[in-house]
Design a protein around this motif. Structure first.
Motif, PDB file in Angstrom:
ATOM      1  N   THR A 151       0.829  -1.213   0.000  1.00 36.68           N
ATOM      2  CA  THR A 151       0.000   0.000   0.000  1.00 36.68           C
ATOM      3  C   THR A 151       0.859   1.258   0.000  1.00 36.68           C
ATOM      4  N   ILE A 152       1.901   1.289   0.825  1.00 36.84           N
ATOM      5  CA  ILE A 152       2.782   2.454   0.872  1.00 36.84           C
ATOM      6  C   ILE A 152       3.535   2.613  -0.446  1.00 36.84           C
ATOM      7  N   ILE A 153       3.946   1.496  -1.053  1.00 37.66           N
ATOM      8  CA  ILE A 153       4.604   1.564  -2.364  1.00 37.66           C
ATOM      9  C   ILE A 153       3.675   2.235  -3.367  1.00 37.66           C
ATOM     10  N   GLY A 154       2.425   1.771  -3.401  1.00 39.17           N
ATOM     11  CA  GLY A 154       1.463   2.335  -4.345  1.00 39.17           C
ATOM     12  C   GLY A 154       1.210   3.806  -4.105  1.00 39.17           C
ATOM     13  N   ILE A 155       1.021   4.179  -2.835  1.00 40.16           N
ATOM     14  CA  ILE A 155       0.763   5.586  -2.515  1.00 40.16           C
ATOM     15  C   ILE A 155       1.961   6.455  -2.895  1.00 40.16           C
ATOM     16  N   SER A 156       3.178   5.951  -2.621  1.00 38.48           N
ATOM     17  CA  SER A 156       4.376   6.710  -2.982  1.00 38.48           C
ATOM     18  C   SER A 156       4.474   6.901  -4.492  1.00 38.48           C
ATOM     19  N   LEU A 157       4.145   5.857  -5.239  1.00 29.20           N
ATOM     20  CA  LEU A 157       4.225   5.936  -6.696  1.00 29.20           C
ATOM     21  C   LEU A 157       3.135   6.837  -7.261  1.00 29.20           C
ATOM     22  N   ILE A 158       1.972   6.874  -6.607  1.00 32.28           N
ATOM     23  CA  ILE A 158       0.896   7.764  -7.073  1.00 32.28           C
ATOM     24  C   ILE A 158       1.383   9.217  -7.097  1.00 32.28           C
ATOM     25  N   LYS A 159       2.161   9.593  -6.126  1.00 31.81           N
ATOM     26  CA  LYS A 159       2.725  10.946  -6.106  1.00 31.81           C
ATOM     27  C   LYS A 159       3.574  11.186  -7.347  1.00 31.81           C
ATOM     28  N   VAL A 160       4.384  10.189  -7.731  1.00 33.27           N
ATOM     29  CA  VAL A 160       5.226  10.308  -8.926  1.00 33.27           C
ATOM     30  C   VAL A 160       4.360  10.421 -10.177  1.00 33.27           C
ATOM     31  N   GLY A 161       3.340   9.538 -10.278  1.00 30.37           N
ATOM     32  CA  GLY A 161       2.468   9.553 -11.446  1.00 30.37           C
ATOM     33  C   GLY A 161       1.698  10.856 -11.577  1.00 30.37           C
ATOM     34  N   PHE A 162       1.207  11.370 -10.470  1.00 32.79           N
ATOM     35  CA  PHE A 162       0.424  12.615 -10.506  1.00 32.79           C
ATOM     36  C   PHE A 162       1.310  13.811 -10.848  1.00 32.79           C
ATOM     37  N   THR A 163       2.561  13.770 -10.364  1.00 33.20           N
ATOM     38  CA  THR A 163       3.506  14.827 -10.714  1.00 33.20           C
ATOM     39  C   THR A 163       3.804  14.818 -12.206  1.00 33.20           C
ATOM     40  N   ASP A 164       3.987  13.618 -12.770  1.00 35.81           N
ATOM     41  CA  ASP A 164       4.218  13.504 -14.215  1.00 35.81           C
ATOM     42  C   ASP A 164       3.007  13.990 -14.996  1.00 35.81           C
ATOM     43  N   LEU A 165       1.818  13.659 -14.531  1.00 36.64           N
ATOM     44  CA  LEU A 165       0.606  14.089 -15.220  1.00 36.64           C
ATOM     45  C   LEU A 165       0.551  15.613 -15.340  1.00 36.64           C
ATOM     46  N   ALA A 166       1.063  16.300 -14.344  1.00 37.24           N
ATOM     47  CA  ALA A 166       1.031  17.765 -14.343  1.00 37.24           C
ATOM     48  C   ALA A 166       2.232  18.390 -15.042  1.00 37.24           C
ATOM     49  N   GLY A 167       3.171  17.561 -15.500  1.00 37.30           N
ATOM     50  CA  GLY A 167       4.323  18.105 -16.226  1.00 37.30           C
ATOM     51  C   GLY A 167       5.659  17.523 -15.845  1.00 37.30           C
ATOM     52  N   GLY A 168       5.763  16.901 -14.673  1.00 37.92           N
ATOM     53  CA  GLY A 168       7.019  16.278 -14.275  1.00 37.92           C
ATOM     54  C   GLY A 168       7.770  17.064 -13.224  1.00 37.92           C
ATOM     55  N   GLN A 169       8.667  16.362 -12.508  1.00 38.69           N
ATOM     56  CA  GLN A 169       9.418  16.961 -11.410  1.00 38.69           C
ATOM     57  C   GLN A 169      10.352  18.067 -11.894  1.00 38.69           C
ATOM     58  N   TRP A 170      10.962  17.890 -13.071  1.00 36.20           N
ATOM     59  CA  TRP A 170      11.890  18.902 -13.575  1.00 36.20           C
ATOM     60  C   TRP A 170      11.155  20.220 -13.795  1.00 36.20           C
ATOM     61  N   LEU A 171       9.958  20.140 -14.367  1.00 31.64           N
ATOM     62  CA  LEU A 171       9.177  21.349 -14.621  1.00 31.64           C
ATOM     63  C   LEU A 171       8.777  22.016 -13.312  1.00 31.64           C
ATOM     64  N   LEU A 172       8.398  21.188 -12.323  1.00 28.97           N
ATOM     65  CA  LEU A 172       8.000  21.731 -11.019  1.00 28.97           C
ATOM     66  C   LEU A 172       9.153  22.469 -10.352  1.00 28.97           C
ATOM     67  N   THR A 173      10.368  21.928 -10.505  1.00 31.48           N
ATOM     68  CA  THR A 173      11.536  22.501  -9.848  1.00 31.48           C
ATOM     69  C   THR A 173      12.080  23.717 -10.586  1.00 31.48           C
TER      70      THR A 173
END
Length: 478
Positions: A151-173
């Motif tokens: 469950t924690i693995i999935g929740i942690s990965l959801i954060k990654v997936g949702f960040t990518d959906l919005a443009g990605g970590q590089w864009l956010l930073t």
């Protein structure tokens, strides 16, 4: 979870070439970014520059070989399932810490990689040893532990997936003003909607290709919007990347080795959770001797594959969680697909231009697909926990474990501040081990399970019949 009838191909079925290729391609699309991203992060932070393309090729190639080993199970090494291998995010902080040690001593890229790959090779023997003593550790391979970790693995990965959906970590930073723009969100939602619509229809070919269909639709839309950059393809210089064992040499540092060794212990627990989730979606037993044997051989496979990874100049491998979501979505659990996945990854590693083409996929397109798959990982963990008796001990164990894991995920500055205040090698070790929500919650749930206990002494769910086995799994074939 799916009923057995929803599986188009079961574990030992052998689909035709066309079905196998489409299923394998969806697994590759789901895992490709996860395989190369840690390498990109490590290379960028440590200033490895021109070595990065070669390291990416080796990451893809070794992931392919490791996936084949997990599927084929040679000499009892591997789980005998679709266990896609890839560079583990869990090792990021410890690998970076090792790199900074070499860099602090005046080392260049060769010296940095020499130290990193040495400690990764030696640390792999920790996971190999853990797999051999798994029977003695059966008190901690329980539904509470595996359910919590999944469950924690999935929740942690959801954060990654949702960040990518919005443009990605590089864009956010780097360009937060473009993050979560209408165009990015539109692409991500379009991919998700396409996958959902594809699953509404009963045609198995449409269902089989749902992820690819969603990504193709998203890619076409992205091209029409001018958001696809093919420039990375032209920047690739070498036509073929050849693996060279220990290309950068071999050096050792104890302070660099300890955090890596500890992460190997945690990833063994993480892998047991991933394989348990795989058993659920593949309709295999999640209790009994056959289940324990599969977990043991799967963890051994992870250790051997990480050993191969270090020898051939890439970072430790682990079983990817998101591919369980692909099995769930496509209804194809055949382990023979693992060989096709491995072959595609090896080819991509040999010919870096192919990998560069996949890198052209915009983050929102990938995020729209991976968000669904990461969500299925979390639901697999919840499914296990729904069958756990919520007695006083189990509720306390779950409450503390989820509290610690989600706390680290939501407020990472706590661990970062503690590590900075302590400083030195000890601070780096604390940050490496407790800075990940997976490792933090994993250690917590294991400790509390051992300290509080989950079941009466005379009852062990690993070696006795477990109530959910009949519901979720078919009897293993002789």
């Amino acid at each position: 979870m799916s009923e057995p009838s929803e599986l188009i191909y079961k574990l030992d079925d052998n689909p035709g070439a066309k079905e196998s290729f489409f299923a394998a391609l969806q697994h590759v699309l789901a895992s490709f970014v996860g395989i190369i991203t840690p390498t990109l992060i490590i290379g960028g932070v440590l200033g490895l520059g021109s070595e990065i393309p070669y390291l990416i090729s080796m990451a893809l190639m070794v992931s392919g070989v490791g996936t084949i080993i997990q599927a084929k199970r040679p000499m009892g090494v591997g789980a005998g399932m679709i266990c896609v291998q890839g560079t583990s995010f869990a090792f990021l902080s410890s690998v970076l810490a090792a790199g900074f040690i070499a860099k602090g001593n005046g080392g260049g890229p060769d010296e940095i990689l020499s130290l990193i790959f040495c400690v990764c090779v030696l640390g792999a023997f920790v996971e190999i040893a853990v797999s051999q003593f798994l029977v003695k550790l059966k008190r901690v391979i329980t539904p509470v532990v595996t359910g919590t970790v999944i469950t924690i693995i999935g929740i942690s990965l959801i954060k990654v997936g949702f960040t990518d959906l919005a443009g990605g970590q590089w864009l956010l930073t780097n360009k937060p003003e473009f993050f979560a723009s209408f165009e990015n969100l539109f692409l991500g939602v379009l991919v998700m909607a396409t996958i959902i619509v594809a699953h509404k229809y009963g045609n198995q070919w449409v269902r089989l290709s749902s992820i690819i269909i969603g990504m193709i639709v998203g890619m076409i839309a992205a091209m029409m919007m001018g958001k696809v950059n093919f420039g990375a393809i032209g920047q690739v210089e070498n036509i073929i990347s050849m693996p060279i064992p220990f290309k950068y040499g071999f050096s050792f540092d104890l302070a660099a080795f300890i955090p890596v060794a500890l992460i190997y212990l945690i990833t063994a627990i993480e892998t047991s959770g991933d394989i348990t989730a795989n058993c659920i979606v593949s309709k295999q037993p999640i209790a009994g001797e056959s289940y324990l044997k599969r977990i043991k051989q799967g963890i051994l496979g992870d250790g051997v594959n990480s050993l191969i990874a270090g020898v051939f100049n890439t970072f430790p491998n682990t079983t990817f969680s998101q591919n369980n979501g692909v099995i769930q979505l496509t209804g194809i659990a055949s382990r023979h697909i693992g060989v096709w996945i491995g072959a595609i990854l090896v080819i991509m590693g040999l010919f870096p231009h192919i990998g560069a083409l996949f890198r052209a996929l915009p983050n929102p397109v990938l995020g729209g697909a991976t968000l669904i798959m990461f969500g299925t990982v979390a639901i697999a963990g919840v499914k296990i926990l729904t069958h756990v008796e919520l007695n006083r001990k189990n509720m306390l164990t779950l409450a503390v474990s989820f509290g610690i894991g989600l706390g680290v995920l939501l407020v990472p500055d706590v661990i970062n501040t503690v590590a900075a205040n302590i400083g030195g090698d000890l601070g780096a070790i604390i940050k490496s081990v407790l800075g990940s929500p997976i490792t933090a919650s994993g250690l917590t749930v294991v400790f509390l399970t051992l300290f509080l206990g989950e079941y009466p002494e005379e009852y062990n769910p690993i070696i006795q019949d477990f109530p959910i086995e009949e519901e979720l799994a078919e009897e293993p074939k002789n």
